[in-house]
Design an enzyme around this catalytic site. Structure first.
Site, mmCIF file in Angstrom:
data_model
loop_
_atom_site.group_PDB
_atom_site.id
_atom_site.type_symbol
_atom_site.label_atom_id
_atom_site.label_comp_id
_atom_site.label_asym_id
_atom_site.label_seq_id
_atom_site.Cartn_x
_atom_site.Cartn_y
_atom_site.Cartn_z
ATOM 1 N N ARG A 35 -8.680 5.670 2.354
ATOM 2 C CA ARG A 35 -7.383 5.884 1.704
ATOM 3 C C ARG A 35 -6.852 7.304 1.841
ATOM 4 O O ARG A 35 -5.672 7.548 1.592
ATOM 5 C CB ARG A 35 -7.489 5.529 0.222
ATOM 6 C CG ARG A 35 -7.619 4.044 0.021
ATOM 7 C CD ARG A 35 -6.999 3.625 -1.288
ATOM 8 N NE ARG A 35 -7.219 2.193 -1.480
ATOM 9 C CZ ARG A 35 -7.061 1.588 -2.647
ATOM 10 N NH1 ARG A 35 -6.693 2.272 -3.698
ATOM 11 N NH2 ARG A 35 -7.257 0.297 -2.742
ATOM 12 N N LEU A 52 -11.834 7.506 7.276
ATOM 13 C CA LEU A 52 -10.654 8.112 6.659
ATOM 14 C C LEU A 52 -10.260 7.377 5.389
ATOM 15 O O LEU A 52 -9.769 7.970 4.441
ATOM 16 C CB LEU A 52 -9.465 8.088 7.620
ATOM 17 C CG LEU A 52 -9.532 9.040 8.798
ATOM 18 C CD1 LEU A 52 -8.215 9.001 9.545
ATOM 19 C CD2 LEU A 52 -9.803 10.464 8.320
ATOM 20 N N THR A 101 5.107 1.781 5.998
ATOM 21 C CA THR A 101 3.745 1.283 6.213
ATOM 22 C C THR A 101 2.983 2.244 7.091
ATOM 23 O O THR A 101 3.474 2.675 8.139
ATOM 24 C CB THR A 101 3.699 -0.121 6.842
ATOM 25 O OG1 THR A 101 2.375 -0.345 7.328
ATOM 26 C CG2 THR A 101 4.641 -0.283 8.007
ATOM 27 N N VAL A 102 1.788 2.591 6.668
ATOM 28 C CA VAL A 102 0.933 3.428 7.518
ATOM 29 C C VAL A 102 0.477 2.649 8.740
ATOM 30 O O VAL A 102 0.036 3.235 9.717
ATOM 31 C CB VAL A 102 -0.308 3.972 6.760
ATOM 32 C CG1 VAL A 102 0.121 4.912 5.649
ATOM 33 C CG2 VAL A 102 -1.181 2.870 6.218
ATOM 34 N N ASP A 103 0.595 1.327 8.695
ATOM 35 C CA ASP A 103 0.142 0.510 9.825
ATOM 36 C C ASP A 103 1.100 0.565 11.006
ATOM 37 O O ASP A 103 0.734 0.214 12.122
ATOM 38 C CB ASP A 103 -0.033 -0.953 9.391
ATOM 39 C CG ASP A 103 -1.161 -1.113 8.392
ATOM 40 O OD1 ASP A 103 -2.084 -0.281 8.409
ATOM 41 O OD2 ASP A 103 -1.108 -2.058 7.588
ATOM 42 N N MET A 119 -7.802 3.212 9.093
ATOM 43 C CA MET A 119 -7.164 1.976 8.667
ATOM 44 C C MET A 119 -6.446 1.368 9.885
ATOM 45 O O MET A 119 -6.141 2.070 10.850
ATOM 46 C CB MET A 119 -6.135 2.260 7.583
ATOM 47 C CG MET A 119 -6.746 2.525 6.211
ATOM 48 S SD MET A 119 -5.436 2.727 4.970
ATOM 49 C CE MET A 119 -6.254 2.127 3.503
ATOM 50 N N GLY A 120 -6.121 0.082 9.798
ATOM 51 C CA GLY A 120 -5.435 -0.594 10.895
ATOM 52 C C GLY A 120 -6.056 -1.961 11.096
ATOM 53 O O GLY A 120 -7.044 -2.098 11.798
ATOM 54 N N ARG A 121 -5.482 -2.932 10.423
ATOM 55 C CA ARG A 121 -6.066 -4.258 10.376
ATOM 56 C C ARG A 121 -5.774 -5.015 11.668
ATOM 57 O O ARG A 121 -6.675 -5.388 12.400
ATOM 58 C CB ARG A 121 -5.431 -4.974 9.181
ATOM 59 C CG ARG A 121 -6.189 -6.130 8.668
ATOM 60 C CD ARG A 121 -5.497 -6.652 7.427
ATOM 61 N NE ARG A 121 -6.136 -6.206 6.209
ATOM 62 C CZ ARG A 121 -5.538 -5.524 5.242
ATOM 63 N NH1 ARG A 121 -4.287 -5.179 5.349
ATOM 64 N NH2 ARG A 121 -6.198 -5.206 4.156
ATOM 65 N N GLY A 145 0.818 -1.210 0.000
ATOM 66 C CA GLY A 145 0.000 0.000 0.000
ATOM 67 C C GLY A 145 0.850 1.257 0.000
ATOM 68 O O GLY A 145 1.841 1.342 0.718
#
Lengths: 402, 402
Positions: A287, A285, A137-139, A183-185, A11
């Site tokens: 993408r 939020l 990674t944004v995560d 986001m944040g799985r 991503g």
């Protein structure tokens, strides 16, 4: 003289191109490689021999590349699996054809695993190719680092939208709830970061098994006390049995991750159905958070760029392979922010998920501790001087579209 | 010496507080009124005698007020209905109690109708009170003006997110669709503005009755041609019989408008069900668009502030009532942007909806004409110098929370 290759995977983020800019610029400052090739659409395009010569990218384009969101080379979801000798041999074939000795791979933990696997395979098969990782990674879920490039900018936008929508919400008199979804799985870093604004009443993270009754009791308590309840939830929040709160679709994105969405809507409906509030507002939020070039964190874009420089500099050492560059964990969160760069084995970065620390989570969905706030605050500090054209942050034409 | 009152109504914007700042500052530059009172939560709070003295707000707070999103006085959904003598008399009672002669009302077309009704009623009943309107609305649907304060900043954020998410979308190889949803119940101005970036493949507006087959044919054509289709849709888009495309909830917000949501998700599912793409990504701007203080348009914040100044200046003329200030329609869209300020009867602003002009809409969902682009482009130009604190645009503590 040998050449190098740089590719992006997974991503996109708001600053992944700053790392690319760093590799390109480093080679202009010290031409260790004759040519710097970009792989189009990550490993997928590299296997198809789709390369773009980035060596002489003009300084002005490099500056604009740093503020161009998404992956300017294009990205892919294709995973170069361990044991896939066909892919590995094809990769080496392409590298040989272009005299490429070193490959830089900018990506998340899947990509760092690829760096690890490729360097192992090269060693085992006597192949003189080297593989170096640059994390993004944004995560924010990579293990041995303080934080991952891309995350601070996502957090900064999340904070800005949290504060703006909280003020919007606060302007009304009618009792209703507000639910912001990030986001944040598997890890709740981005959702937790929203608490840095002081605007969040309740926080729902994947790190804490969701207890519907306990949660609704807290919503009721906030509504009783103030007539307001501003909730932030991470998309991957789930019940104790692993069932996601969201009723979202469940598809496969090629990496065996469930595709999530809709947890905010689910929570809002849950609250309305419980009769705690008659209405609610939902903001996802989605993408926008990871592509927020208009809200880059200065810390983030600087570090992403410097990690690109750093990876290129380290690579001048012949034995340097199977390594990833990163920002070392801070030892004292109360000290002035001073990022320390390091390089470590890719195996330490790969296939582990660093969740948001349990000891930083307040009980009863009440948010995060002061230590966690001290962790987040320096990351979102500062704003780069953005180059605008016609009212928009200038961006380069992506290389995969040229 | 008389006092004045200023209140805000309806949905907040990113610059509605700049108009408030303008009224306050104008009175500091030329103290026509002894005190400038703010009405807390619009007319709702005024009727309850909830006022806040804004007269001597320090210059630094005024500067930060200009970049504070949402309604710093609080807002309301309460409509002061024509013929509601009880409310009107109560309002005059409160105004009398504080020696208030003039009321400035910052709001959309419902509020401009209130200005019209109150000034008519005052004239008919020999009440020496005056009522002056300052327009705002992200919907941009007021009739006699070129555009409404609040809209350009919403458009600027919408454009920034459109471009950023388009780049994000373009980075992938897998064929899927992207659907961005914007606010816009009856008028598609905000959705249409996204086309200013050059990133939009298909545009779905409330101004054109939705034809599912024709739309899907266009999606198919884009996917066939490029493997991509980036769609922008306005929340109020509907079929010929008036049925909204969205399957969203339908509640009542007190103004007899339907509450919408979910049209992007509906379109995505429609495309997937038709077998045109296997997957799609949905992004809903929702409230983030109207609270985007981190992406204010310089044109917008300047004009909103100057309309506040202008309303105060006009009010120094004793007979000035039932009037609204605004930016006059441009006569030549190709000329350099040069906003002309005017004041006109509130009746011209009230209760009409200015939809996006039919002649600016390209057939077959293909976007907007060059003339429309020439209309939008100057509005999103320029960025104010934002005052940041700890990585966030500084905001004042809302007056309704003090």
């Amino acid at each position: 003289m040998a050449n190098c290759l740089v590719a992006q995977s997974g991503g996109p983020t708001a600053v992944i191109n700053a790392s690319l800019a760093g590799v390109i610029r480093a080679n202009q400052l010290n031409p260790v490689y004759d040519r710097v090739f970009g792989g189009i659409h990550g490993i997928e395009g590299v296997l198809e021999d789709k390369l773009f010569d980035l060596t002489d990218l003009p300084a002005r384009e490099i500056d604009i590349l740093k503020q161009t969101p998404s992956s300017a080379l294009g990205t892919c979801r294709y995973k170069l699996k361990r044991g896939n000798d066909t892919d590995y041999k094809r990769l080496v074939e392409v590298m040989d054809a272009h005299s490429i000795e070193v490959m830089f791979y900018i990506g998340g933990n899947d990509s760092m695993d690829t760096v690890d696997a490729l360097s192992e395979w090269a060693a085992a098969n006597g192949v003189a190719k080297r593989f170096i990782g640059i994390p993004k990674t944004v995560d924010n879920d990579l293990v041995p680092v303080d934080h991952c490039p891309g995350f601070p900018s996502a957090a900064k936008l999340a904070c800005q939208i949290t504060h703006a929508t909280r003020l919007d919400y606060d302007a009304y008199t009618r009792p209703e709830v507000f639910v912001l979804e990030t986001m944040g799985r598997d890890a709740g870093w981005l959702a937790a970061s929203c608490c840095a604004t002081g605007d969040v009443d309740l926080l729902v993270l994947p790190e804490v098994d969701f207890d519907k009754d306990a949660f609704l009791a807290q919503v009721q308590a906030k509504m009783d006390a103030t007539g307001e309840c501003y909730i932030v939830v991470s998309e991957g929040a789930h019940y104790a049995d692993g069932t996601y709160i969201s009723a979202g679709e469940s598809a496969n994105d090629g990496f065996a991750h469930a595709v999530l969405g809709g947890v905010a809507l689910t929570l809002k409906q849950m609250i309305v159905d419980a009769g705690i509030a008659q209405r609610g507002v939902v903001q996802d939020l989605s993408r926008a958070a990871r592509s927020s070039n208009f809200a880059q964190s200065l810390v983030d874009v600087t570090e992403a760029y410097e990690l690109g420089l750093s990876a290129h500099m380290h690579s001048a050492r012949p034995g340097f392979t199977g390594q990833v560059v990163g920002i070392a964990p801070r030892t004292d969160l109360s000290a002035p922010y001073n990022p320390v760069f390091f390089a470590g084995p890719a195996s330490q970065f790969a296939n582990f998920v660093r969740t948001f620390p349990e000891e930083w989570i307040l009980p009863d969905y009440q948010g995060i501790t002061d230590e966690a706030l001290a962790y987040f605050r320096p990351l979102i500090a500062g704003e780069p001087k953005i180059i605008y054209e016609n009212g928009m942050p200038a961006t380069i034409m992506p290389f995969n579209k040229r």
